[in-house]
Design a protein around this motif. Structure first.
Motif, PDB file in Angstrom:
ATOM      1  N   ALA A  57     -24.361-100.247 -35.878  1.00 43.74           N
ATOM      2  CA  ALA A  57     -24.387-100.310 -34.418  1.00 43.74           C
ATOM      3  C   ALA A  57     -25.410 -99.320 -33.870  1.00 43.74           C
ATOM      4  O   ALA A  57     -25.905 -98.444 -34.596  1.00 43.74           O
ATOM      5  N   PRO A  71     -17.018-109.174 -37.810  1.00 41.13           N
ATOM      6  CA  PRO A  71     -17.114-107.722 -38.011  1.00 41.13           C
ATOM      7  C   PRO A  71     -15.757-107.061 -38.227  1.00 41.13           C
ATOM      8  O   PRO A  71     -14.757-107.446 -37.612  1.00 41.13           O
ATOM      9  N   ARG A  95     -14.071 -98.341 -37.765  1.00 41.86           N
ATOM     10  CA  ARG A  95     -14.310 -97.107 -37.016  1.00 41.86           C
ATOM     11  C   ARG A  95     -13.191 -96.084 -37.223  1.00 41.86           C
ATOM     12  O   ARG A  95     -13.424 -94.886 -37.020  1.00 41.86           O
ATOM     13  N   ASP A 114     -20.284-102.737 -31.727  1.00 43.82           N
ATOM     14  CA  ASP A 114     -20.245-103.475 -32.988  1.00 43.82           C
ATOM     15  C   ASP A 114     -20.550-104.955 -32.769  1.00 43.82           C
ATOM     16  O   ASP A 114     -21.269-105.574 -33.566  1.00 43.82           O
TER      17      ASP A 114
END
Length: 232
Positions: free
Chosen positions: A7, A57, A62, A94
């Motif tokens: 990202a 994704p 995270r 993302d």
């Protein structure tokens, strides 16, 4: 197969890639609160079999890498806890990274997005808070009503279950009032998660009809001539 994306804030995360990466229909499939588990990979693979280039994704990366949950109450609690740790701006980063990945070799390539549950809300957020997507579809996005006054930057289609105890009928009515221009479908006999064959709430008839409508809507949005919406 698994690929790695980055990202714009430097966060590196994994994504499930399915289909021809250079195919005509680029699509981001957004997970429920259970991670990119077997069901989400199956959804991605099914879209790929219908001609879509797909990225799913791993948004939980995270806070916890490779999180894959089932559907017990403990799994639900963990999924909600993981989701609560991730600010919306990070999930949008993302999702934007996925769109940029698709456009790496074709800057004006159109990208669609479809999400389920948490992902359904995120599909709405991506359509209203970014200019990266040309068409968006949401299945039982419970957080949409709270952001109903946001304005989409692309065509949006919404699907809800008429027996969904987590999304009140008044929420769906409020969304309709705020956005009479949207395609909004309610499946009377379906509950939350009606499109997930691994859950007890699976409704085959509602899933089939919602899937047909979603594919047609996505294909139409991605076939439309012209570039992606202008981004700020």
């Amino acid at each position: 197969m698994q690929v790695s994306l980055t990202a714009d804030d430097g966060h590196t995360f994994s994504a499930w890639e399915a289909g021809n990466p250079d195919g005509p229909h680029a699509l981001v499939v957004v997970q429920e609160i259970f991670g990119v588990n077997r069901h989400m990979r199956q959804i991605a693979d099914t879209f790929a079999s219908q001609g879509f280039s797909v990225l799913t994704p791993a948004l939980f990366d995270r806070v916890e890498r490779d999180a894959e949950l089932g559907y017990t109450q403990d799994d639900v609690k963990k999924g909600l806890a993981l989701r609560a740790e991730i600010p919306l701006k990070d999930t949008l980063a993302d999702l934007r990274a996925c769109a940029e990945h698709f456009r790496r070799h074709a800057p004006h390539r159109k990208v669609g997005i479809i999400g389920f549950c948490w992902g359904g809300t995120l599909a709405w957020d991506a359509a209203t808070q970014t200019h990266d997507f040309s068409v968006a579809v949401s299945w039982y996005g419970g957080g949409i009503a709270a952001h109903k006054d946001a304005v989409p930057h692309c065509p949006v289609q919404l699907h809800f279950g008429g027996q969904d105890s987590s999304i009140p009928h008044m929420d769906v009515a409020a969304i309709r009032t705020a956005h009479p221009e949207l395609d909004i479908y309610v499946y009377d006999d379906a509950g939350h998660g009606f499109g997930n064959s691994d859950r007890s709430s699976f409704n085959e008839a509602a899933n089939r009809l919602a899937w047909e409508r979603s594919v047609a809507f996505l294909e139409a949005g991605l076939h439309t001539k012209g570039n992606i919406p202008d981004r700020p």
